[in-house]
Write a protein that holds these residues in place. Sequence first.
Motif: not given
Length: 639
Positions: A450-464
């Motif tokens: 989604f190159p045009d969309t700011h998804l605002d996700l945390p830097a690290l996922s739970c798996k990370d």
Amino acid sequence: MNELNLVTDKMTVIQSKHVKTDYLSTDICLNELLETLLLLYDEITLDAHQRLIPFRRYYSDGRFSQSAHNVAHYLAFRQHDLRSLQSQLASVGLSSLGRAEADVMSNLEAVIELLCRSIPTEQPFCITAKADHSGHDILATNSQNLFGNPHTEHNSHIMVTMDASVACSAPHIRAMLSHGMTCARINCAHDEPAIWEKIVNTIREVEIETQKRCKIMFDLAGHKIRTGKIQEGPEVLRLKTRKGELGKVTQPARLILCHEASISEEVISASDEPLPKLTAPDDLLAMLEPGQVLHLTDIRHKRRQLFVEKMIASGQWLLKSEKSIYLGSNMTVSLESDGNTSNATFCLGKVAPIAQAIRVIKDDLILLSDQASFSKPASYDENGHLDQPAILTCTLAGIAERLEVGQAVWIDDGKIGTMVEKVGSDGAWLRVTHAKNKGDLIKPDKGINFPDTHLDLPALSCKDLSDLSFISHYADLIGFSFVESAADIEELIEHLHQNAAGHLPIIAKIETNRAVKNLPDIILGTIGKHKLGIMIARGDLSVELGSARLTEIQEEIMWLCEAAHTPVIWATQVLETIAKKGGRSRAEFTDAGMAARAECVMLNKGPYILDALDALVQVVMLMNEHQHKKFSRLRALHW
């Protein structure tokens, strides 16, 4: 700030005096050229100072390193369109400043000093503290700190993605080290900690045996958004014959009847393809003998026969048919022996459902849904008219509500392009803008961008976060997927310290448009307190930027990192044809030649990885004789 504006105004006036043409006259005024360079020098100094102020907190006692000063000078330097100045300098035999990345101010000072010596002047050029010329030495030291010493005569390192199916084999690791691998990459998006530990232990054992060091990078999976599962198709097993040019059967259809316990065992046919298996009741298997025939009616209501060929293992029988058969679950068969058909019937086992894919062509509409449980192919009525468009789900919940009309959505690593046409309560409607003329298939577990969309996700996922607690004990380097800001790096550093691994260098993988825009901040916010490397992750980056734009950006990233004395990993599809198929592509060799300018080049796994290693080492050694970064060494040519 007023002083900076004054310098800028003077610079504009001086540059306007020069005629900008593709060729140059011989009467260029050296005085004006010197004045231009002096103003440029002042402006870079002021601009760089302003750029560094917001990053003071990232540096011990607020004292900026030489690398931080140089990258700030480089960013200030590259704010100007200096093409005319470049040509003018070259025309009088002076440095064109085109290779100043590692030591910006020292290169600029050297040119100014030469001009001063060429022009009679009462006030010679004087700088109280001249810049250092050791930029390339600092970069070499930083590279060695990250990747260790190269195994061969060239200066580049080679990283190889580990294939779990063979990477636990000591001979395989030994061979890769002897063929030039210096770093191993373990992708945390695949396999599990038990497998990773086996790979690490094998590498460490071979290191001791060969006395060759191999750094290990664990690559955090990150928020890789993928297509969701597709609704299963009908339970059908097609047994297909092969026919020659004249329509005669050249290879019969084959099937293995077996016990439930042996259904997972794979049997390879003469054509190197696994044979289909179907369970059968024990009483039927006990009665089978070569030459017998099973009679059945398939799901198309076609009467068919399966001939018993031989037993291939205990409770496993090989059968064949001279005609294609479509089998369904729990089909009944009757057994014929010596020309007599038994009255008894037997029920065969369950057939696995067909794995479906969503076929799309240009201008199709797809519903990207947050509500559906499964993706579904488009459905059509009995007249072939569209009844229900395809429904697509993805692994990121609530994605549709984050999208806006006009934004791009790319599927399967950029193979299928779509544009958001409408957003409603049922999801986001995507119009297919890019697909092959005959259509493309969307399969489950394929990447979505989604190159045009700011998804605002945390830097690290739970798996990370979960993986970090394990890999911190085994890694030499941490690959940070989908990093987009200096704040993201700070968060990872914090978690590394929590896992007693604050010493581990971070490889920031640049793979989004936002990461490219924030790269100067990522570098300046990190190099003062933590070891850093940059990976040009060209797969997702190409989807985000477009292939044409990628060719430009990958160069700019290389230049910026050289200015920051920060090592670079050139990654994605380097000599991919060799590694995967054993073939050779001229374009890929050209790409590998460009990759040789990086401190490390990454190869992906493949059955022919040793051939790819040999080819890459050869390319790197040849290119290093001709160039270092952008600097041509002018080795003697023998024609």
